[in-house]
Design a protein around this motif. Structure first.
Motif, PDB file in Angstrom:
ATOM      1  N   GLN A  16       0.816  -1.212   0.000  1.00 25.96           N
ATOM      2  CA  GLN A  16       0.000   0.000   0.000  1.00 25.96           C
ATOM      3  C   GLN A  16       0.857   1.272   0.000  1.00 25.96           C
ATOM      4  N   LYS A  19       2.170   1.785  -3.528  1.00 26.88           N
ATOM      5  CA  LYS A  19       1.111   2.218  -4.440  1.00 26.88           C
ATOM      6  C   LYS A  19       0.741   3.686  -4.197  1.00 26.88           C
ATOM      7  N   ALA A  23       1.134   6.505  -7.096  1.00 26.35           N
ATOM      8  CA  ALA A  23      -0.023   7.304  -7.504  1.00 26.35           C
ATOM      9  C   ALA A  23       0.165   8.792  -7.203  1.00 26.35           C
ATOM     10  N   SER A  24       0.948   9.106  -6.178  1.00 27.70           N
ATOM     11  CA  SER A  24       1.176  10.503  -5.791  1.00 27.70           C
ATOM     12  C   SER A  24       2.289  11.170  -6.586  1.00 27.70           C
ATOM     13  N   HIS A  44      -3.156   1.065 -14.245  1.00 26.21           N
ATOM     14  CA  HIS A  44      -4.310   0.560 -13.509  1.00 26.21           C
ATOM     15  C   HIS A  44      -4.726  -0.756 -14.141  1.00 26.21           C
ATOM     16  N   ARG A  61     -14.814  -6.234 -10.886  1.00 26.22           N
ATOM     17  CA  ARG A  61     -14.292  -5.582  -9.671  1.00 26.22           C
ATOM     18  C   ARG A  61     -14.795  -6.314  -8.436  1.00 26.22           C
ATOM     19  N   ASP A 106      -7.106  -2.282  -2.968  1.00 30.44           N
ATOM     20  CA  ASP A 106      -7.178  -1.470  -4.193  1.00 30.44           C
ATOM     21  C   ASP A 106      -8.523  -1.642  -4.891  1.00 30.44           C
ATOM     22  N   ARG A 107      -8.962  -2.878  -5.050  1.00 32.23           N
ATOM     23  CA  ARG A 107     -10.213  -3.130  -5.773  1.00 32.23           C
ATOM     24  C   ARG A 107     -11.401  -2.457  -5.091  1.00 32.23           C
ATOM     25  N   ILE A 109     -11.320   0.150  -2.859  1.00 27.59           N
ATOM     26  CA  ILE A 109     -11.199   1.608  -2.799  1.00 27.59           C
ATOM     27  C   ILE A 109     -11.248   2.261  -4.175  1.00 27.59           C
ATOM     28  N   TYR A 110     -10.487   1.725  -5.135  1.00 26.87           N
ATOM     29  CA  TYR A 110     -10.339   2.389  -6.432  1.00 26.87           C
ATOM     30  C   TYR A 110     -11.133   1.749  -7.569  1.00 26.87           C
ATOM     31  N   TYR A 112      -9.796  -0.753  -9.200  1.00 27.49           N
ATOM     32  CA  TYR A 112      -8.708  -1.327  -9.993  1.00 27.49           C
ATOM     33  C   TYR A 112      -7.511  -1.539  -9.077  1.00 27.49           C
ATOM     34  N   ILE A 114      -3.422  -0.973  -8.599  1.00 23.66           N
ATOM     35  CA  ILE A 114      -2.289  -0.172  -9.058  1.00 23.66           C
ATOM     36  C   ILE A 114      -1.094  -1.104  -9.254  1.00 23.66           C
TER      37      ILE A 114
END
Length: 155
Positions: A16, A19, A23-24, A44, A61, A106-107, A109-110, A112, A114
């Protein structure tokens, strides 16, 4: 053998944090060469391994999230039932559990996963992956190793 759950926690934290950093600090599809044969490439993945079902329209998802959650519960039960001498099995399962939970987060929250490790040779690229995928792969490899070693000892 629940004492090996720290491996799961470590895998989730490293996964995490990596990732979040990617992403940032990178744009989607941006690629940074690290050395020949290896890039950090931010993508993604809406599917499973090797982007399986990535174009399925969205239902995948929750299918993969439910699958990962179910497998995680099964692994915890399996870990609880291991005997003290089954250390390699506990390590294997701990890594697989950590990887499954990392991608599950990830799945949920987003929508997909990362991915960012990009291994290649000339123009051929292995599907981009992440730390969670690496933990799962290492866990499965250790499990296979143990099963082959166990069969050799019996035979």
């Amino acid at each position: 053998m629940m004492k090996w759950l720290w491996l799961s926690v470590l895998a989730v934290i490293l996964d995490q944090l990596s990732k979040i950093w990617i992403a940032s600090n990178m744009n989607l599809y941006q690629s940074m060469p690290v050395f020949p044969g290896f890039n950090i490439t931010y993508v993604h993945n809406f599917g499973a391994a090797f982007s399986f079902l990535s174009e399925a329209g969205g239902w995948q998802r929750w299918f993969f999230a439910l699958l990962a959650a179910s497998i995680s519960v099964g692994i915890v039960i399996w870990l609880k039932r291991l005997k003290p001498e089954e250390t390699l099995s506990a390590i294997s399962l701990g890594l697989i559990l950590g990887g499954a939970i990392g991608n599950l987060i990830d799945r949920v929250i987003y929508g997909y996963v990362i991915d960012f490790f990009d291994v290649y040779y000339q123009v051929w690229h292995w599907p981009v992956f992440n730390i969670a995928d690496s933990a799962i792969t290492l866990g499965v490899a250790l499990m296979l190793y143990e099963s082959f070693m166990h069969k050799q000892q019996e035979g």
